[in-house]
Design an enzyme around this catalytic site. Structure first.
Site, PDB file in Angstrom:
ATOM      1  N   ASN A 267       0.851  -1.014  -0.060  1.00  0.00           N
ATOM      2  CA  ASN A 267       0.266  -0.458  -0.183  1.00  0.00           C
ATOM      3  C   ASN A 267       0.837   1.162   0.182  1.00  0.00           C
ATOM      4  O   ASN A 267       1.990   1.422   1.151  1.00  0.00           O
ATOM      5  CB  ASN A 267      -0.755   0.178   1.461  1.00  0.00           C
ATOM      6  CG  ASN A 267      -2.191  -0.902   0.918  1.00  0.00           C
ATOM      7  OD1 ASN A 267      -2.982  -1.908   0.264  1.00  0.00           O
ATOM      8  ND2 ASN A 267      -1.942  -1.995   2.157  1.00  0.00           N
TER       9      ASN A 267
ATOM     10  N   HIS B 178       5.900  -2.199   3.824  1.00  0.00           N
ATOM     11  CA  HIS B 178       5.730  -3.187   4.389  1.00  0.00           C
ATOM     12  C   HIS B 178       4.832  -4.503   3.407  1.00  0.00           C
ATOM     13  O   HIS B 178       4.107  -3.354   3.000  1.00  0.00           O
ATOM     14  CB  HIS B 178       4.994  -3.516   5.710  1.00  0.00           C
ATOM     15  CG  HIS B 178       3.398  -2.822   6.065  1.00  0.00           C
ATOM     16  ND1 HIS B 178       4.100  -1.140   5.900  1.00  0.00           N
ATOM     17  CD2 HIS B 178       2.104  -3.325   5.551  1.00  0.00           C
ATOM     18  CE1 HIS B 178       2.127  -0.994   5.914  1.00  0.00           C
ATOM     19  NE2 HIS B 178       1.967  -2.065   5.980  1.00  0.00           N
TER      20      HIS B 178
ATOM     21  N   HIS C  98       2.613  -7.534   2.452  1.00  0.00           N
ATOM     22  CA  HIS C  98       1.454  -8.516   2.858  1.00  0.00           C
ATOM     23  C   HIS C  98       2.014  -9.345   1.824  1.00  0.00           C
ATOM     24  O   HIS C  98       1.393  -9.006   0.506  1.00  0.00           O
ATOM     25  CB  HIS C  98      -0.258  -7.515   2.831  1.00  0.00           C
ATOM     26  CG  HIS C  98      -0.432  -6.248   3.560  1.00  0.00           C
ATOM     27  ND1 HIS C  98      -1.041  -6.873   4.480  1.00  0.00           N
ATOM     28  CD2 HIS C  98       0.061  -5.069   3.170  1.00  0.00           C
ATOM     29  CE1 HIS C  98      -0.685  -5.513   5.173  1.00  0.00           C
ATOM     30  NE2 HIS C  98      -1.015  -4.655   4.758  1.00  0.00           N
TER      31      HIS C  98
END
Ligand SMILES: [Zn+2]
Length: 109
Positions: free
Chosen positions: A85, A96, A98
């Site tokens: 994102n 990060h 996912h």
């Protein structure tokens, strides 16, 4: 040095059980999983978003680790998503990735 929640986890200010850790990367389950497998793959260095990631060696290492995690959780044939994102869609100001699955075949966005 930033005080993002992932930096605090990296620095052991917040306890967390890691699935994987080395000098550059840490992996642990998402606190609010959306699928049976929902892992966060996080560079230890405080890189705010994908837009600030300049380290191609680190990206290569993350790519290899993501592939290892897909294989380890047998998601390669079950359908998986790797999501990054950014901007307003990014909840935590520390890059990060996912990894989620299984999604089944040809899952729509
Ligand atoms: Zn951070």
């Amino acid at each position: 040095m930033s005080d993002s929640i992932f930096c605090k986890i990296r620095d052991r200010e917040i306890p967390k059980e890691f699935i994987f850790e080395d000098e550059d990367i840490m992996v642990f389950p998402d606190i609010s999983p959306i699928k049976p497998v929902h892992l966060l793959v996080i560079p230890k260095e405080h890189i705010p978003t994908i837009m600030e990631l300049e380290n191609s060696a680190l990206m290569e290492k993350i790519h290899k680790l993501l592939k290892d995690m897909v294989k380890k959780h047998e998601l390669d044939d079950k359908g998986f998503r790797i999501v990054i994102n950014g901007g307003g869609a990014q909840a935590i100001d520390h890059l990060h990735f996912h990894l989620t699955g299984p999604w089944g075949h040809a899952a729509d966005m």
